[in-house]
Scaffold this motif. Structure first.
Motif, PDB file in Angstrom:
ATOM      1  N   THR A 122      43.199  43.512  52.975  1.00 38.10           N
ATOM      2  CA  THR A 122      42.613  44.469  51.606  1.00 38.10           C
ATOM      3  C   THR A 122      41.819  45.585  52.704  1.00 38.10           C
ATOM      4  OG1 THR A 122      41.243  42.913  51.362  1.00 38.10           O
ATOM      5  CG2 THR A 122      42.864  42.792  49.967  1.00 38.10           C
ATOM      6  N   LYS A 123      41.119  46.314  51.826  1.00 36.04           N
ATOM      7  CA  LYS A 123      40.426  47.139  52.266  1.00 36.04           C
ATOM      8  C   LYS A 123      38.945  46.639  52.896  1.00 36.04           C
ATOM      9  CE  LYS A 123      37.700  51.287  51.210  1.00 36.04           C
ATOM     10  NZ  LYS A 123      36.851  52.250  50.084  1.00 36.04           N
TER      11      LYS A 123
ATOM     12  N   LEU B  27      47.579  48.835  48.739  1.00 38.84           N
ATOM     13  CA  LEU B  27      46.522  47.682  48.482  1.00 38.84           C
ATOM     14  C   LEU B  27      45.515  47.771  49.513  1.00 38.84           C
ATOM     15  CD1 LEU B  27      48.711  44.792  47.200  1.00 38.84           C
ATOM     16  CD2 LEU B  27      47.402  46.371  45.869  1.00 38.84           C
TER      17      LEU B  27
ATOM     18  N   ILE C  52      41.560  43.563  43.427  1.00 36.38           N
ATOM     19  CA  ILE C  52      42.644  43.165  43.429  1.00 36.38           C
ATOM     20  C   ILE C  52      42.895  41.833  42.668  1.00 36.38           C
ATOM     21  CG2 ILE C  52      44.816  42.460  44.741  1.00 36.38           C
ATOM     22  CD1 ILE C  52      44.042  44.217  47.004  1.00 36.38           C
TER      23      ILE C  52
ATOM     24  N   ASN D  80      39.723  46.961  47.365  1.00 33.38           N
ATOM     25  CA  ASN D  80      38.842  45.766  47.823  1.00 33.38           C
ATOM     26  C   ASN D  80      39.340  44.669  47.375  1.00 33.38           C
ATOM     27  OD1 ASN D  80      36.997  47.132  49.367  1.00 33.38           O
ATOM     28  ND2 ASN D  80      35.757  47.549  47.711  1.00 33.38           N
ATOM     29  N   TYR D  81      39.238  43.278  47.818  1.00 36.62           N
ATOM     30  CA  TYR D  81      39.681  42.225  47.589  1.00 36.62           C
ATOM     31  C   TYR D  81      39.196  41.875  46.018  1.00 36.62           C
ATOM     32  CZ  TYR D  81      40.744  36.999  47.811  1.00 36.62           C
ATOM     33  OH  TYR D  81      40.864  35.805  47.806  1.00 36.62           O
TER      34      TYR D  81
END
Length: 323
Positions: free
Chosen positions: A110-111, A158, A166, A162-163
């Motif tokens: 993720t980001k 994705l 999601i 951010n985690y």
């Protein structure tokens, strides 16, 4: 002495068995008499074989690809009976309907540099069989390329989130992710001319690596507890606000009622005073007597001691002298 024969070789005599007749030799078959029939059958078989090898059927929801020496010469899409050159051209089939492909699970970052496992599926179909054969070769190869594009696009999309965005549906910004992935995958397929089109890409499941699950669950529980506490605090504040409003309204109602009662009482006393004045003005002596009697109610009790001169009018009334 001659050796004895084995029992199985000894022929048993059966008195009821009829003697066998000797076979007479048959005359040889004269093929010259049947040559026309044989030639006719061979020709009929050859014609039937030619017809069967030159006719093929195109069914609903399929493409029929005609090849000549390995090269594609014709693609039939309309249903019906078609013809081809026998022994020279061959026919293969490609699907002309929507198909579902289960994309392999993949792990992405993720980001905020956290890992997540995704599982997708795609609905697709063949739109140009010639491009598919020329650039992908087979359905399996086309599906393989489609899977690579889907993984690449989903990882990119994705990877920009951010985690928490999601995994948290309430705060997720994935609203149009499926549509965006579908459009970008089709752009890549069209660019490379694979002859297929993706109708929809959907995310079936989003899982976490095992080492991250417990921390995420703990964080989710903490967030839910915090949210519940906020709701409770808001409820208590609302309760106090409603109680204060009710008390204020009750005080206003009571004050208004008391004010109205005082006004009504004052009006009643005023009207009573007017009635008393009108009544007592007709007989002043009776009024004086009434006032004296009223004063007795207020001044005289069970233990009251009054000292009055004997010639006091007040004493005359108490003694019953009304003259």
């Amino acid at each position: 002495m001659e050796p004895k024969k084995p029992l199985e070789e000894v022929k048993k005599y059966n008195p009821y068995e009829k003697p066998k007749k000797k076979k007479e030799p048959k005359d040889p078959i004269d093929f010259k008499k049947y040559w026309k029939l044989i030639v006719g059958l061979v020709v009929a078989f050859a014609l039937l074989l030619i017809v069967l090898t030159s006719v093929y059927v195109v069914k609903e929801n399929e493409y029929r690809v005609v090849r000549q020496f390995g090269e594609v010469v014709k693609i039939q899409e309309e249903p019906g009976i078609k013809m081809k050159i026998p022994f020279v051209q061959s026919v293969t089939t490609l699907p002309n309907y929507q198909m579902t492909y289960d994309v392999s699970e993949a792990e992405i970052n993720t980001k905020d540099k956290k890992r997540i496992i995704i599982d997708n599926y795609a609905v697709w179909h063949v739109v140009n069989p010639l491009d598919l054969i020329s650039n992908a070769g087979t359905i399996v190869n086309a599906e393989s390329r489609m899977e690579e594009f889907i993984y690449s696009v989903v990882r990119t999309e994705l990877g920009q989130l951010n985690y928490e965005e999601i995994i948290n549906d309430e705060n997720s910004s994935r609203g149009s992710l499926n549509d965006s992935v579908t459009a970008k995958v089709n752009e890549l397929l069209e660019k490379d001319q694979y002859g297929i089109q993706v109708l929809d890409v959907r995310m079936k499941r989003t899982d976490l690596p095992e080492e991250n699950e417990q921390s995420v669950y703990t964080r989710m529980i903490s967030e839910r507890d915090s949210t519940a506490q906020d709701y409770l605090s808001q409820g208590d504040a609302k309760k106090r606000e409603i109680e204060a409003q009710a008390d204020r309204e009750a005080q206003e109602v009571i004050a208004t009622a008391r004010k109205e009662a005082a006004l009504i009482q004052a009006e009643g006393e005023s009207e009573a005073a007017i009635i008393y004045n009108e009544s007592f003005s007709k007989d002043p002596e009776f009024y004086e007597l009434y006032r004296s009697l009223e004063s007795y109610k207020k001044t005289i009790g069970d233990d009251t001691v009054i000292i009055l001169p004997s010639d006091s009018p007040y004493a005359d009334i108490l003694s019953g002298n009304f003259e």
